[in-house]
Write an enzyme that holds these catalytic residues in place. Structure first.
Site: not given
Length: 526
Positions: A226, A381
């Site tokens: 990330d 997600d």
């Protein structure tokens, strides 16, 4: 003179970087006459058969290519570079290939196996070749939905086979003309060695030591980074718990993206995924730091690279509009092999549910049409929403072994957008199914509930989604121990598992994961 046929579709930067890393110089084909001037010609590509042939025709490359091949001059094709040698492909009915090898490229018909064939597999040699002089039953990276079947008509071309449901041609060669279905530039050291054999014009062969009776497809272990800017404006790798990346008021800084990616490559990661969570994603083509991360990483990391974050249509501050394909083009040209689409996929699914079909304008459809299904990854997600009964919701539910806060025995998995900050009336199962219909080639399945917990993957979520689609699924979120990886593979049959924090902090080494998997009888790339 080593010449690279960059016809404008697919990531060729990695091939160029691999050639240079091996100590060779390379020149690009820029006009039809350059093809006939080449001494050694490389034709790489990831993309759709029809799009590749259309560009070759438009650039005036088809006839010079046929002349070059007819003269039996040194040629090395990669992926689409193999497929276009045939008469045509089911992927693009009515589009003629170069017609150099008899037969048509067919879509995989592999029963319960996922398509695309995406990941690491072996090759089984049919005869000796200088290309494979140093090959020792090592795995190579494949990513394709269509393949060449061995037939009596192409027998003289057959060099190597790979098994995926049924045997297909993973390498062909006749005289100085050779092509492979796998990607040597994405196959680590063994792939680079094979590429070196062609570049150096190596003509010596060694007896076949390939002893495989059948090749074996491996489960993939993926390292995820990330990436965002911290409060000082530096681009860093971070990690959140339930997507919160701050600790004591500061963005967690777990390292520099290029250096971490290099470390994971050295440690044996099968793929590297960058998720761009910086504010730059509002104007992705202005995100020069992230593009530079891709460029620099592709110079030293020779496994597949995926990039996600901001891959969508947008209008910049000056009012100029860009399509999702424009954005994807720049990321592919900078070194990405696959594009991950998140929030935009949810909006696309909402439109699909309303209209009953796709209209061809979504990022998924645009990118898949040009670069092929295998280039499009959907990042989901979801979070759990508990209900007392399946009748309480229109969404796909599972009977859960972890009841809700009020004892609810069922749940559905609500898709979220904007980094998990906003829920939508779409569930993970229907989102995955819709995106597959629109052309996506892979699902990256996260879990907000499990993210950063170390409690293991959400097997109920992963099982529900993997049963609903026929494309590969990557399990993500929750890994804390090596046994969590074997559990998810055994329980759900997914093709890959991804982790971030435990790898960043060296809590669980990638090598330990692979050793454990092999001890459990699960095939991996060594």
């Amino acid at each position: 003179m080593i010449s690279l046929l960059d016809y404008g579709a697919g990531n060729v930067r990695s091939v160029r970087n691999a050639i240079q890393a091996l100590g060779f110089s390379v020149t690009d084909i820029t006009c039809p006459d350059d093809i006939l001037r080449a001494e050694r010609l490389i034709f790489p590509g990831v993309g759709a058969f029809g799009a590749a042939m259309e560009r070759l025709q438009r650039l005036g490359y088809v006839e010079p290519l046929k002349e070059y091949l007819a003269a039996n001059r040194p040629f090395f094709g990669i992926c689409i570079g193999l497929q276009v040698l045939f008469d045509g492909s089911e992927e693009s009915p009515g589009v003629a290939g170069l017609g150099f090898i008899p037969g048509h490229i067919r879509r995989f018909d592999v029963g319960s196996l996922s398509v695309p064939h995406m990941g690491w597999n072996d090759v089984r040699l049919a005869r000796e070749s200088p290309l494979f002089a140093n090959y020792r039953d090592e795995k190579l990276y494949f990513v394709h939905s269509y393949c060449a079947a061995p037939t009596p008509e192409n027998a003289e071309w057959q060099l190597a086979f790979t098994d995926y449901g049924a045997p297909f041609l993973s390498a062909v060669q006749r005289g100085n003309i050779a092509a492979v279905q796998f990607h040597p530039e994405k196959s680590g050291a063994v792939g680079l060695q094979l590429l070196r054999q062609f570049l150096a014009g190596e003509n010596t062969t060694k007896p076949i030591t390939n002893s495989l009776q059948q090749t074996h497809f491996a489960k993939r272990i993926i390292a995820c980074l990330d990436v965002r800017t911290n409060d000082a404006g530096d681009l860093v790798v971070t990690k959140g718990d339930q997507y919160d990346v701050r600790e004591l008021g500061e963005v967690r800084n777990l390292g520099k993206p290029v250096e971490l990616a290099q470390r994971y490559y050295d440690e044996g990661a099968d793929e590297i995924t960058f998720l761009n969570i910086t504010a730059f994603r509002d104007f992705p083509l202005a995100d020069q730091p992230m593009l530079e991360v891709l460029r620099r990483t592709s110079e030293r990391v020779f496994v597949p690279l995926t990039i996600g974050g901001g891959i969508r249509a947008f209008t910049d501050a000056s009012g100029k509009s860009y399509s999702a394909l424009d954005v994807a083009d720049e990321y592919f040209r900078s070194g990405a092999d696959k594009i991950s689409i998140g929030s935009d996929a949810v909006a696309t699914a909402e439109n699909y549910l309303e209209c009953g079909n796709g209209d061809g304008s979504s990022a998924i459809e645009q990118i898949a049409r040009v670069y092929g299904n295998q280039a499009v990854v959907i990042s989901i997600d979801p979070r759990r929403v508990y209900v007392n009964s399946p009748d309480d919701t229109r969404h796909h539910t599972v009977a859960t072994t972890t009841p809700g806060p009020h004892g609810e025995g069922y749940c559905w998995f609500q898709c979220t957008i904007k980094g998990g900050r906003e829920g939508r009336d779409v569930d993970a199962v229907e989102l995955a199914w819709i995106c597959e219909q629109l052309g996506a080639g892979e699902i990256l399945l996260n879990s907000i509930d499990r993210d950063g917990t170390g409690a293991g993957f959400d097997l109920e979520l992963i099982g529900a989604v993997s049963q609903a689609v026929t494309i590969p699924v990557i399990a993500s979120s929750g890994a804390g121990q090596v046994k969590h990886f074997s559990e998810v593979f055994a329980a759900t049959g997914v093709e890959a598992a991804l982790a971030a924090g435990i790898f960043h902090r060296r809590e669980v080494p990638i090598a330990a994961v692979k050793t454990h998997l092999r001890e459990q009888g699960i095939e991996t790339r060594v």
